[in-house]
Design an enzyme around this catalytic site. Structure first.
Site, PDB file in Angstrom:
ATOM      1  N   ASN A   1      37.963 -13.454 -23.083  1.00  0.00           N
ATOM      2  CA  ASN A   1      37.397 -14.907 -23.728  1.00  0.00           C
ATOM      3  C   ASN A   1      36.755 -15.538 -22.777  1.00  0.00           C
ATOM      4  OD1 ASN A   1      38.180 -13.276 -26.148  1.00  0.00           O
ATOM      5  ND2 ASN A   1      39.969 -14.511 -26.604  1.00  0.00           N
ATOM      6  N   ILE A   2      35.955 -16.150 -23.193  1.00  0.00           N
ATOM      7  CA  ILE A   2      35.548 -17.301 -22.123  1.00  0.00           C
ATOM      8  C   ILE A   2      35.900 -18.742 -22.653  1.00  0.00           C
ATOM      9  CG2 ILE A   2      33.747 -15.999 -21.426  1.00  0.00           C
ATOM     10  CD1 ILE A   2      31.422 -17.359 -23.079  1.00  0.00           C
TER      11      ILE A   2
ATOM     12  N   HIS B   1      36.047 -12.236 -17.854  1.00  0.00           N
ATOM     13  CA  HIS B   1      34.556 -12.137 -18.333  1.00  0.00           C
ATOM     14  C   HIS B   1      34.055 -13.442 -17.928  1.00  0.00           C
ATOM     15  CE1 HIS B   1      34.964  -8.450 -21.210  1.00  0.00           C
ATOM     16  NE2 HIS B   1      34.840  -8.093 -19.919  1.00  0.00           N
TER      17      HIS B   1
ATOM     18  N   CYS C   1      20.893 -26.987  -7.609  1.00  0.00           N
ATOM     19  CA  CYS C   1      22.291 -27.089  -7.427  1.00  0.00           C
ATOM     20  C   CYS C   1      22.380 -28.239  -6.508  1.00  0.00           C
ATOM     21  CB  CYS C   1      22.082 -25.703  -6.784  1.00  0.00           C
ATOM     22  SG  CYS C   1      23.848 -25.542  -6.077  1.00  0.00           S
TER      23      CYS C   1
ATOM     24  N   GLY D   1      43.949  -9.040 -30.466  1.00  0.00           N
ATOM     25  CA  GLY D   1      42.779  -9.575 -30.850  1.00  0.00           C
ATOM     26  C   GLY D   1      41.817  -8.962 -30.175  1.00  0.00           C
TER      27      GLY D   1
ATOM     28  N   LEU E   1      44.091  -7.466 -35.971  1.00  0.00           N
ATOM     29  CA  LEU E   1      43.991  -7.793 -37.397  1.00  0.00           C
ATOM     30  C   LEU E   1      43.868  -6.263 -38.148  1.00  0.00           C
ATOM     31  CD1 LEU E   1      44.088  -9.745 -39.678  1.00  0.00           C
ATOM     32  CD2 LEU E   1      41.562  -9.725 -39.598  1.00  0.00           C
TER      33      LEU E   1
ATOM     34  N   ALA F   1      46.766 -12.921 -35.890  1.00  0.00           N
ATOM     35  CA  ALA F   1      47.488 -13.123 -34.370  1.00  0.00           C
ATOM     36  C   ALA F   1      48.429 -14.333 -34.614  1.00  0.00           C
ATOM     37  CB  ALA F   1      46.529 -13.687 -33.436  1.00  0.00           C
TER      38      ALA F   1
HETATM   39  C1  BV8 Z   1      30.946  -3.241 -16.427  1.00  0.00           C
HETATM   40  C2  BV8 Z   1      30.999 -12.313 -21.838  1.00  0.00           C
HETATM   41  C3  BV8 Z   1      30.622  -2.071 -14.423  1.00  0.00           C
HETATM   42  C4  BV8 Z   1      29.839 -12.965 -22.679  1.00  0.00           C
HETATM   43  C5  BV8 Z   1      31.137 -10.093 -22.731  1.00  0.00           C
HETATM   44  C6  BV8 Z   1      29.228   3.261 -22.330  1.00  0.00           C
HETATM   45  C7  BV8 Z   1      30.340   3.776 -22.281  1.00  0.00           C
HETATM   46  C8  BV8 Z   1      31.308   2.858 -21.696  1.00  0.00           C
HETATM   47  C9  BV8 Z   1      31.119   1.621 -20.886  1.00  0.00           C
HETATM   48  C10 BV8 Z   1      29.807   1.241 -21.120  1.00  0.00           C
HETATM   49  C11 BV8 Z   1      28.752   2.022 -21.553  1.00  0.00           C
HETATM   50  N1  BV8 Z   1      27.478   1.522 -21.493  1.00  0.00           N
HETATM   51  C12 BV8 Z   1      27.765   0.395 -20.968  1.00  0.00           C
HETATM   52  C13 BV8 Z   1      29.028   0.242 -20.616  1.00  0.00           C
HETATM   53  C14 BV8 Z   1      29.739  -0.850 -19.747  1.00  0.00           C
HETATM   54  C15 BV8 Z   1      29.834  -2.294 -20.832  1.00  0.00           C
HETATM   55  C16 BV8 Z   1      30.675  -1.812 -22.114  1.00  0.00           C
HETATM   56  O1  BV8 Z   1      31.650  -1.512 -22.263  1.00  0.00           O
HETATM   57  N2  BV8 Z   1      29.644  -1.753 -23.205  1.00  0.00           N
HETATM   58  C17 BV8 Z   1      30.140  -1.503 -24.455  1.00  0.00           C
HETATM   59  C18 BV8 Z   1      29.284  -2.335 -25.556  1.00  0.00           C
HETATM   60  C19 BV8 Z   1      29.938   0.050 -24.640  1.00  0.00           C
HETATM   61  N3  BV8 Z   1      30.630  -3.058 -19.891  1.00  0.00           N
HETATM   62  C20 BV8 Z   1      30.171  -3.665 -18.979  1.00  0.00           C
HETATM   63  O2  BV8 Z   1      28.984  -3.876 -18.920  1.00  0.00           O
HETATM   64  C21 BV8 Z   1      31.179  -4.659 -18.296  1.00  0.00           C
HETATM   65  N4  BV8 Z   1      30.766  -4.553 -16.941  1.00  0.00           N
HETATM   66  O3  BV8 Z   1      31.382  -2.234 -16.881  1.00  0.00           O
HETATM   67  O4  BV8 Z   1      30.424  -3.155 -14.945  1.00  0.00           O
HETATM   68  C22 BV8 Z   1      29.935  -1.986 -13.010  1.00  0.00           C
HETATM   69  C23 BV8 Z   1      30.377  -1.533 -11.954  1.00  0.00           C
HETATM   70  C24 BV8 Z   1      29.934  -1.370 -10.958  1.00  0.00           C
HETATM   71  C25 BV8 Z   1      28.849  -2.578 -10.559  1.00  0.00           C
HETATM   72  C26 BV8 Z   1      28.502  -3.457 -11.602  1.00  0.00           C
HETATM   73  C27 BV8 Z   1      29.136  -3.243 -12.807  1.00  0.00           C
HETATM   74  C28 BV8 Z   1      31.143  -6.092 -18.588  1.00  0.00           C
HETATM   75  C29 BV8 Z   1      31.373  -6.480 -19.842  1.00  0.00           C
HETATM   76  C30 BV8 Z   1      31.344  -7.894 -20.232  1.00  0.00           C
HETATM   77  C31 BV8 Z   1      30.473  -8.288 -21.121  1.00  0.00           C
HETATM   78  N5  BV8 Z   1      30.543  -9.756 -21.338  1.00  0.00           N
HETATM   79  N6  BV8 Z   1      31.716 -11.424 -22.571  1.00  0.00           N
HETATM   80  C32 BV8 Z   1      29.898 -13.591 -23.824  1.00  0.00           C
HETATM   81  O5  BV8 Z   1      31.230 -13.945 -24.228  1.00  0.00           O
HETATM   82  O6  BV8 Z   1      29.023 -14.511 -24.208  1.00  0.00           O
HETATM   83  S1  BV8 Z   1      31.758  -8.919 -23.783  1.00  0.00           S
HETATM   84  C33 BV8 Z   1      32.323  -9.549 -25.075  1.00  0.00           C
HETATM   85  O7  BV8 Z   1      33.051  -8.551 -25.672  1.00  0.00           O
HETATM   86  C34 BV8 Z   1      33.367 -10.576 -24.795  1.00  0.00           C
HETATM   87  O8  BV8 Z   1      33.884 -10.926 -23.708  1.00  0.00           O
HETATM   88  C35 BV8 Z   1      34.709 -10.086 -25.788  1.00  0.00           C
HETATM   89  O9  BV8 Z   1      35.828 -10.720 -25.564  1.00  0.00           O
HETATM   90  C36 BV8 Z   1      34.527  -8.873 -25.565  1.00  0.00           C
HETATM   91  C37 BV8 Z   1      35.068  -7.861 -26.234  1.00  0.00           C
HETATM   92  O10 BV8 Z   1      34.976  -7.915 -27.472  1.00  0.00           O
HETATM   93  P1  BV8 Z   1      36.335  -8.409 -28.378  1.00  0.00           P
HETATM   94  O11 BV8 Z   1      37.096  -9.515 -27.734  1.00  0.00           O
HETATM   95  O12 BV8 Z   1      37.242  -7.312 -28.597  1.00  0.00           O
HETATM   96  O13 BV8 Z   1      35.722  -9.057 -29.534  1.00  0.00           O
HETATM   97  P2  BV8 Z   1      35.379  -8.335 -30.984  1.00  0.00           P
HETATM   98  O14 BV8 Z   1      34.663  -8.978 -31.671  1.00  0.00           O
HETATM   99  O15 BV8 Z   1      34.816  -7.012 -30.594  1.00  0.00           O
HETATM  100  O16 BV8 Z   1      36.828  -7.711 -31.674  1.00  0.00           O
HETATM  101  C38 BV8 Z   1      37.781  -8.742 -32.155  1.00  0.00           C
HETATM  102  C39 BV8 Z   1      38.965  -7.968 -32.720  1.00  0.00           C
HETATM  103  O17 BV8 Z   1      39.794  -8.979 -33.218  1.00  0.00           O
HETATM  104  C40 BV8 Z   1      38.685  -7.034 -33.862  1.00  0.00           C
HETATM  105  O18 BV8 Z   1      39.385  -5.949 -33.619  1.00  0.00           O
HETATM  106  C41 BV8 Z   1      39.231  -7.974 -34.912  1.00  0.00           C
HETATM  107  O19 BV8 Z   1      39.787  -6.814 -35.926  1.00  0.00           O
HETATM  108  C42 BV8 Z   1      40.163  -8.823 -34.476  1.00  0.00           C
HETATM  109  N7  BV8 Z   1      40.516 -10.013 -35.131  1.00  0.00           N
HETATM  110  C43 BV8 Z   1      39.551 -10.704 -35.873  1.00  0.00           C
HETATM  111  N8  BV8 Z   1      40.214 -11.661 -36.349  1.00  0.00           N
HETATM  112  C44 BV8 Z   1      41.678 -11.625 -35.942  1.00  0.00           C
HETATM  113  C45 BV8 Z   1      42.049 -10.460 -35.195  1.00  0.00           C
HETATM  114  N9  BV8 Z   1      43.010 -10.107 -34.663  1.00  0.00           N
HETATM  115  C46 BV8 Z   1      44.100 -10.777 -34.825  1.00  0.00           C
HETATM  116  N10 BV8 Z   1      43.879 -11.824 -35.733  1.00  0.00           N
HETATM  117  C47 BV8 Z   1      42.824 -12.470 -36.043  1.00  0.00           C
HETATM  118  N11 BV8 Z   1      42.999 -13.635 -36.924  1.00  0.00           N
END
Ligand code: BV8
Length: 240
Positions: A96-97, A113, A140, A180, A208, A225
Site C-alpha cells: 500500500n502507498i 510499492h 526540483c 488483505g 475477506l 481485517a
Molecule cells: C516488477 C502502486 C520486475 C501504484 C502498484 C505476468 C505474470 C507475472 C507477473 C507479471 C506478468 N506481467 C507483468 C508482471 C509483473 C507485474 C505484475 O505482477 N502484474 C500483474 C498485474 C500480473 N508486476 C510488476 O510490474 C512489479 N514490478 O515485476 O518488476 C522488474 C524486474 C527487473 C527490472 C525491472 C522490473 C511492480 C508492481 C507494483 C505495481 N504498483 N501500486 C498505486 O498504488 O497507484 S500495484 C497495486 O496492486 C497496489 O500496490 C496494490 O497494493 C497491489 C496489489 O493489489 P492488492 O493490494 O492485493 O489489492 P486488490 O484490490 O488486488 O486486493 C484486495 C484484497 O483485499 C482482495 O483479496 C479483497 O478480497 C481483500 N479485502 C477487501 N476488503 C477487505 C479485504 N480483506 C480484509 N478485510 C477487508 N475489509
C-alpha cells in the site's frame, strides 16, 4: 495456528487492510482499476503519454488521504501492538502507498510499492515529502530540473523497493502473514511460495475471501481485517 511460534514474523499487507479505513482497493467490484485503466495510470508509459492525467490521479488520491478523515483501523493497530509486544522481530511489508501503518505506530515498515506522500525527481532521484499537489512543470528544489517530478510510487514494470531487505526478512521469519491482498501482483504474490520453498515457516492468509494464492498457505482465516487481524494477534500474544 502456528502454535508455539516465538521467532520473527514477516507480514505482507495489501489494499484490503485499508478498506475499512475508507480507502478503495484495486480489484474489488468498486476498486480503483474498475474506474481507471492500470495501463494509463500505473505504468511509466502511461505517465510519459499523459503526465497531466497521471499527476492529477495521484494529486486526487493525495487530497483524499490528507483531507478526508482517513485513519488507521483496528487491523493496522493490532499489527503495531504485535510489533511492540512480540519477543521476536516483526516487519510489515506493505504494497500500500497509504500512510496508515506508520500512523498506527508500526516502525519496522517497508513500503515496497512506494508512498503516496512522497515525490521523486526523475533527474536527480531526490525523494521528498509531499502532502499537496505536484505540478507537471514543477522545478526540483535539489537540482533545478523542470518537469521531472513524479510520485514516489512503483508502477507496473518498475522494480519494487527494498527487495533484498524483504527476502532477508522472509528467510529469517518463523511466521509469514499475508493480509488483505488478492495475490495478483508480483513479486509480492510470490512471497508465500518463497517461504514454502524455504521450509520451516508457518504461512497464514487473513483476507475477506480466498486470494489467488490461497491454496499455498498452511492456514487461512477469512473475514474483515478489523475482526480477524486483532483476533489472530491476540492469539499469538497469548501463545494459544
Ligand atoms: C516488477 C502502486 C520486475 C501504484 C502498484 C505476468 C505474470 C507475472 C507477473 C507479471 C506478468 N506481467 C507483468 C508482471 C509483473 C507485474 C505484475 O505482477 N502484474 C500483474 C498485474 C500480473 N508486476 C510488476 O510490474 C512489479 N514490478 O515485476 O518488476 C522488474 C524486474 C527487473 C527490472 C525491472 C522490473 C511492480 C508492481 C507494483 C505495481 N504498483 N501500486 C498505486 O498504488 O497507484 S500495484 C497495486 O496492486 C497496489 O500496490 C496494490 O497494493 C497491489 C496489489 O493489489 P492488492 O493490494 O492485493 O489489492 P486488490 O484490490 O488486488 O486486493 C484486495 C484484497 O483485499 C482482495 O483479496 C479483497 O478480497 C481483500 N479485502 C477487501 N476488503 C477487505 C479485504 N480483506 C480484509 N478485510 C477487508 N475489509
Amino acid at each position: 495456528m502456528g502454535a508455539g511460534i516465538t521467532g520473527n514474523i514477516a507480514v505482507l499487507t495489501g489494499a484490503g487492510i485499508s478498506k475499512e479505513s475508507g480507502l478503495d482497493t484495486f480489484r474489488d467490484a468498486d476498486g480503483l482499476w474498475s474506474k481507471v485503466s492500470l495501463e494509463d495510470y500505473a505504468t511509466p508509459e502511461g505517465f510519459a503519454r499523459d503526465p497531466v492525467k497521471v499527476q492529477a490521479f495521484y494529486n486526487e488520491r493525495r487530497r483524499g488521504m490528507a483531507g478526508g478523515n482517513i485513519r488507521p483501523n483496528a487491523a493496522h493497530e493490532a499489527l503495531a501492538k504485535l510489533e511492540a509486544e512480540w519477543p521476536g522481530e516483526v516487519v510489515v511489508i506493505t504494497q500500500n502507498i497509504d500512510d496508515l501503518h506508520g500512523r498506527a505506530g508500526t516502525k519496522n515498515l517497508i513500503h515496497m510499492h512506494g508512498e503516496l506522500f512522497k515525490v521523486r525527481c526523475d533527474a536527480c532521484k531526490a525523494v521528498s515529502e509531499r502532502r499537496g499537489d505536484v505540478a507537471v512543470d514543477e522545478v526540483c528544489g535539489e537540482c533545478g530540473a523542470a518537469g521531472a517530478m513524479r510520485p514516489h510510487v512503483v508502477w507496473f514494470g518498475e522494480m519494487p523497493f527494498d527487495m533484498d531487505r524483504i527476502y532477508e526478512a522472509l528467510d529469517a521469519c518463523e511466521l509469514f502473514m499475508s493480509i488483505g491482498t488478492s495475490g495478483n501482483v508480483y513479486p509480492a504474490a510470490g512471497f508465500v511460495q518463497h517461504v514454502r520453498f524455504k521450509g520451516g515457516i508457518h504461512s497464514v492468509e487473513l483476507n475477506l475471501e480466498p486470494s489467488e494464492g490461497a491454496s499455498q498457505f498452511a492456514e487461512t482465516v477469512y473475514g474483515p481485517a478489523t475482526e480477524v487481524v486483532p483476533e489472530y494477534v491476540e492469539r499469538l500474544l497469548s501463545g494459544r
